[in-house]
Design a protein around this motif. Structure first.
Motif, PDB file in Angstrom:
ATOM      1  N   VAL A 137      42.670  41.235  38.592  1.00 43.06           N
ATOM      2  CA  VAL A 137      41.465  42.054  38.722  1.00 43.06           C
ATOM      3  C   VAL A 137      41.808  43.313  37.888  1.00 43.06           C
ATOM      4  CG1 VAL A 137      40.235  43.826  40.380  1.00 43.06           C
ATOM      5  CG2 VAL A 137      40.777  41.183  40.987  1.00 43.06           C
TER       6      VAL A 137
ATOM      7  N   TYR B 131      31.168  46.620  49.507  1.00 42.42           N
ATOM      8  CA  TYR B 131      32.606  46.147  49.300  1.00 42.42           C
ATOM      9  C   TYR B 131      33.441  47.260  48.781  1.00 42.42           C
ATOM     10  CZ  TYR B 131      31.646  46.656  44.142  1.00 42.42           C
ATOM     11  OH  TYR B 131      31.135  46.955  42.996  1.00 42.42           O
TER      12      TYR B 131
ATOM     13  N   ASP C 240      36.947  48.167  45.693  1.00 44.81           N
ATOM     14  CA  ASP C 240      37.708  47.499  44.923  1.00 44.81           C
ATOM     15  C   ASP C 240      39.152  47.324  45.479  1.00 44.81           C
ATOM     16  OD1 ASP C 240      35.755  47.349  42.519  1.00 44.81           O
ATOM     17  OD2 ASP C 240      35.423  49.281  43.574  1.00 44.81           O
TER      18      ASP C 240
ATOM     19  N   TYR D 209      40.527  40.693  52.094  1.00 42.68           N
ATOM     20  CA  TYR D 209      40.689  40.164  50.886  1.00 42.68           C
ATOM     21  C   TYR D 209      40.133  38.836  50.712  1.00 42.68           C
ATOM     22  CZ  TYR D 209      42.889  38.575  46.598  1.00 42.68           C
ATOM     23  OH  TYR D 209      43.036  37.860  45.370  1.00 42.68           O
TER      24      TYR D 209
ATOM     25  N   GLY E 231      36.529  38.470  50.565  1.00 46.28           N
ATOM     26  CA  GLY E 231      35.816  38.996  49.428  1.00 46.28           C
ATOM     27  C   GLY E 231      35.280  40.269  49.385  1.00 46.28           C
TER      28      GLY E 231
ATOM     29  N   LYS F 255      38.444  43.505  46.624  1.00 41.72           N
ATOM     30  CA  LYS F 255      38.904  42.703  45.281  1.00 41.72           C
ATOM     31  C   LYS F 255      40.557  42.889  45.397  1.00 41.72           C
ATOM     32  CE  LYS F 255      34.615  43.324  42.874  1.00 41.72           C
ATOM     33  NZ  LYS F 255      34.092  43.943  41.312  1.00 41.72           N
TER      34      LYS F 255
END
Length: 279
Positions: free
Chosen positions: A9, A114, A116, A144, A147, A150
């Motif tokens: 990521v 969400y 990051d 995590y 989802g 990230k």
């Protein structure tokens, strides 16, 4: 420019920190993004952060055409020990529930579905990891796996604690965020563990924790050679040794100058000089 953790990521190479901004948080986040920052750090901890005002800033930016998915958003779970009476969860609930409630509260504050990066603000104890830490980390791992974040990480962690986490967790951290002291070799021991495991090391208080270094004639000489400020030299040094620096400046001029540090290049000798400058 981006850095990439072991889970592939990407994360921007410079981050704007929102601690201690209080009621100015909304304006300063917008200013930081206008200046060129694409990564924002916050926490669900009202003593030091106004996470909901970061969310208001993100909504204002969206109206200006800056989409949520173009920004990297990092927030944290802070345990009861790091909170005042305004906990974003039921303080009498089990730790797994506290993490989930805090995370859901963060999504509401930040007006997002969400994040990051979701970071444990710090272990419950100074040495080693106890049962409470493992329960919290398992709950963060669950987020995590769902989802909803990230990346996951830990802050204010020692080398011993990080080693333990990397060896025993189902998912080791993707980021570590520590206060970074030149007198400790810029947190060398923790940085080396991060490097070995593909973890991105985020350094905060690079300037405020190292005021004597900023005033050091060796730093001034390097700054003079490059036509840069001492702060730019420290930030560029951090980048060149693989660190992701945070800045919390409230000045738009300094925001722009900080980002310009990416344009400089220190020599190998200069990097070695700065690495050992306070040892």
């Amino acid at each position: 420019m981006t850095l990439t953790a072991y889970n592939q990521v990407p994360i921007p190479t410079f981050m704007y920190g929102t601690a201690w901004k209080k009621e100015a948080t909304k304006e300063l986040v917008q200013l930081a993004v206008a200046s060129g920052f694409t990564a924002i750090d916050t926490a669900n901890q009202l003593i030091h952060y106004q996470e909901a005002l970061v969310g208001e800033a993100l909504q204002a930016l969206e109206k200006k055409g800056i989409k949520r998915n173009t920004l990297f958003l990092q927030t944290k779970f802070t345990s009861v020990d790091g909170q005042d009476h305004r906990t974003p969860y039921d303080a009498s609930a089990d730790l797994t529930t506290q993490v989930r409630q805090s995370f859901d509260s963060s999504l509401t504050h930040l007006c997002t579905e969400y994040v990051d990066s979701y970071v444990l603000h710090g272990p419950h104890q100074r040495r080693g990891l106890g049962e409470a830490d493992w329960e919290v980390w398992a709950a963060i791992e669950g987020l995590y796996q769902s989802g909803k974040t990230k990346m996951i990480g830990i802050s204010n962690v020692t080398a011993g604690q990080l080693t333990q986490l990397c060896e025993q967790a189902n998912h080791k951290p993707m980021v570590v965020q520590n206060r970074c002291f030149a007198a400790l070799g810029w947190d060398k021991e923790v940085r080396e563990i991060c490097q070995a495991h593909g973890i991105i090391y985020q350094g905060f208080s690079l300037l405020t924790a190292n005021r004597a270094v900023l005033a050091n004639p060796k730093i001034h000489a390097i700054a003079q050679r490059l036509g840069a400020s001492s702060a730019q030299i420290i930030f560029r040094f951090a980048m060149q040794i693989g660190m992701l620096p945070l800045t919390g400046t409230t000045s738009q001029q300094h925001m722009k100058e900080d980002l310009q540090a990416e344009q400089f290049a220190l020599s190998t000798e200069e990097i070695q000089r700065i690495e050992t400058i306070a040892l």
